[in-house]
Design an enzyme around this catalytic site. Sequence first.
Site, PDB file in Angstrom:
ATOM      1  N   ASN A 427       8.859   1.482  -4.694  1.00 39.13           N
ATOM      2  CA  ASN A 427       8.299   1.837  -3.312  1.00 39.13           C
ATOM      3  C   ASN A 427       7.630   3.128  -3.476  1.00 39.13           C
ATOM      4  O   ASN A 427       6.434   3.353  -3.090  1.00 39.13           O
ATOM      5  CB  ASN A 427       9.788   1.912  -2.531  1.00 39.13           C
ATOM      6  CG  ASN A 427       9.486   2.144  -0.856  1.00 39.13           C
ATOM      7  OD1 ASN A 427       8.492   2.510  -0.701  1.00 39.13           O
ATOM      8  ND2 ASN A 427      10.539   2.033  -0.139  1.00 39.13           N
ATOM      9  N   ASP A 428       8.466   4.321  -3.591  1.00 42.32           N
ATOM     10  CA  ASP A 428       7.722   5.676  -3.658  1.00 42.32           C
ATOM     11  C   ASP A 428       6.470   5.882  -4.491  1.00 42.32           C
ATOM     12  O   ASP A 428       5.657   6.553  -4.062  1.00 42.32           O
ATOM     13  CB  ASP A 428       8.969   6.653  -4.015  1.00 42.32           C
ATOM     14  CG  ASP A 428       9.916   6.717  -3.051  1.00 42.32           C
ATOM     15  OD1 ASP A 428       9.737   6.507  -1.842  1.00 42.32           O
ATOM     16  OD2 ASP A 428      11.049   7.244  -3.697  1.00 42.32           O
ATOM     17  N   VAL A 429       6.430   4.985  -5.584  1.00 45.10           N
ATOM     18  CA  VAL A 429       5.373   5.005  -6.528  1.00 45.10           C
ATOM     19  C   VAL A 429       4.084   4.592  -5.854  1.00 45.10           C
ATOM     20  O   VAL A 429       2.810   4.900  -6.483  1.00 45.10           O
ATOM     21  CB  VAL A 429       5.540   4.678  -7.782  1.00 45.10           C
ATOM     22  CG1 VAL A 429       6.740   5.365  -8.524  1.00 45.10           C
ATOM     23  CG2 VAL A 429       5.951   3.048  -7.759  1.00 45.10           C
TER      24      VAL A 429
END
Lengths: 501, 101
Positions: A427-429
């Site tokens: 997600n964050d990446v």
Amino acid sequence: MEAHAVNPWVAVAYLIAGICFILALRGLSSPATSRAGNRYGMLGMTIAVVTTLLTHAPLASDYVSVGYAHGYEWLVEFVHLDVVTAIEILAAIAVGAVIGLTTARRIAMTAMPQLVAAFHSLVGLAAVLVGLAAWLNPGAFGILDDAGQIFLPSRIEMSLGIAIGAITFSGSVIAFLKLNGNMSGAPILLPARHVINFGVLGAIILLIAAYVLSGAGGPGEGMLIVWITLLAFAVGFLLIIPIGGADMPVVVSMLNSYSGWAAAAMGFTLHNTAMIITGALVGSSGAILSYIMCKAMNRSFISVIAGGFGADAGGAGEGGAREQRPWKRGSAEDAAFLMKEAENVIIIPGYGMAVAQAQHALREMTDLLKEHGVNVKFAIHPVAGRMPGHMNVLLAEASVPYDEVFELEDINSEFAQADVAFIIGANDVVNPAAKTDKSSPIYGMPVFDVDKAKTIFFIKRSMGGQGYAGVDNDVFYMDQTMMLLADAKKMVEEINKSLTD
Amino acid sequence: MDFISILSIFVLACFVGYYVVWSVTPALHTPLMAVTNAISSVIVVGALIAAAAAGAPAAKWLGLGAVVLASINIFGGFAVTERMLAMYKKKDKPGTGKGGK
């Protein structure tokens, strides 16, 4: 007795062991040479252990060693072997071997970070025990002067070894409990924790100085050592509890580094080249890995150590006020159809994939896609997974060839040519806010340019959850994005079914 | 050996470590941690010396304890590294033993 009178051959043996350890790490520069490297490591360890067993064989107490003037005295000493102690030592090795080998065989690859943390704690504790043993019986380590006092430099090295070892131990235990889920990943923030930590660290340094300068430097003298040990255990604990789950990869790398410095400090005490070389190697290795991890998250090492990341993310205001934006829901059939027709597909796996145990189904999917002539690549972010390189191991376990797996900087330019970006458990990446939104907690973190791909499939359990950093992700709402809301493994299996039909 | 020789070995080894570790491919960072774990257990040398020495029973038992802990790490660390490395395979096994890049 002259201090550190060693047979040159013994010194050479330890040097060879040290070189073997360098070659062990060198082998890891490529998967093709890595196994040979590991063998070098085993060889080095065997040389070090056998040399020590021969030169420090337990002797009957009535026998006085004559030293190693000619190099074959160990043969003479063998006759005077203290058999009981020898058996005890071999039994201790055997017990360790059985525990170690069964653990290594049984451990799941998803649990590798916990295992490594547990192993770090053992190195730390072993360093503490060896340091305390050197304190109680300095004669055996050749660090006593003629007046029956421990050499001043040896006192520094010994107490530093104990302190670093103790910090490594208690810190690793906390890291293990957090990674293993026995303890919440949320940071535990004590009031005035920086003051406490610096106070305790300062106290340890003062106590070491007091011990070194004190008159009580004989074997087992100077109870300050005990206080140093206890305070160091406390500081390891205090240092790690405020660090949140998202920062655990850095913590594990950092403790890796500490375990190396502890070994190096004991190597200084023993004047043993194998231990010093190894300690330096491991220390640098852990430090470099921590640096890589910090850089991949755009966090400074200091801010990771200071802790608290993720503590306030839940209540950061945006939680309730998050606007409802339109997004598209896709199905397994859509995904199967579009990927079958695609030319280039890039898969971005994250830790969510490992949690869902979807890696085997995912590898099946890539096989099916390849049958349709699709070019499939895997893209791995440095912080994907729970420790450096964790995702690579998980994919390797699912028999994904390592030459289909690419690092962030090697593949990021290829998204513009990609027909499909397939995000599973990450997600964050892939969050573009890291590039555009200065107020975002992940601003500055290098991310995949998935928005350049023609179509994006995003597997996620539901729209509610967020990544580690707890920030919303614009990719969800892009025109070319289709959300596949389901358990990762089930979704991939469904895609596989549609691909075979 | 005097302190300065030992310090020299240490400082040079730090440099060797720095360059060697940067050359490790990121794909193998987890095995790197596992194997550094195993080799840092060379501290077993100190444990063996303490366990073998006569004269101080407490030191001997501390040494034996450290031998057990370090042995767990040595055997476990190398075995788990071996297990991980065995899983890394190239595409389609073309038979050319040359790897790398």
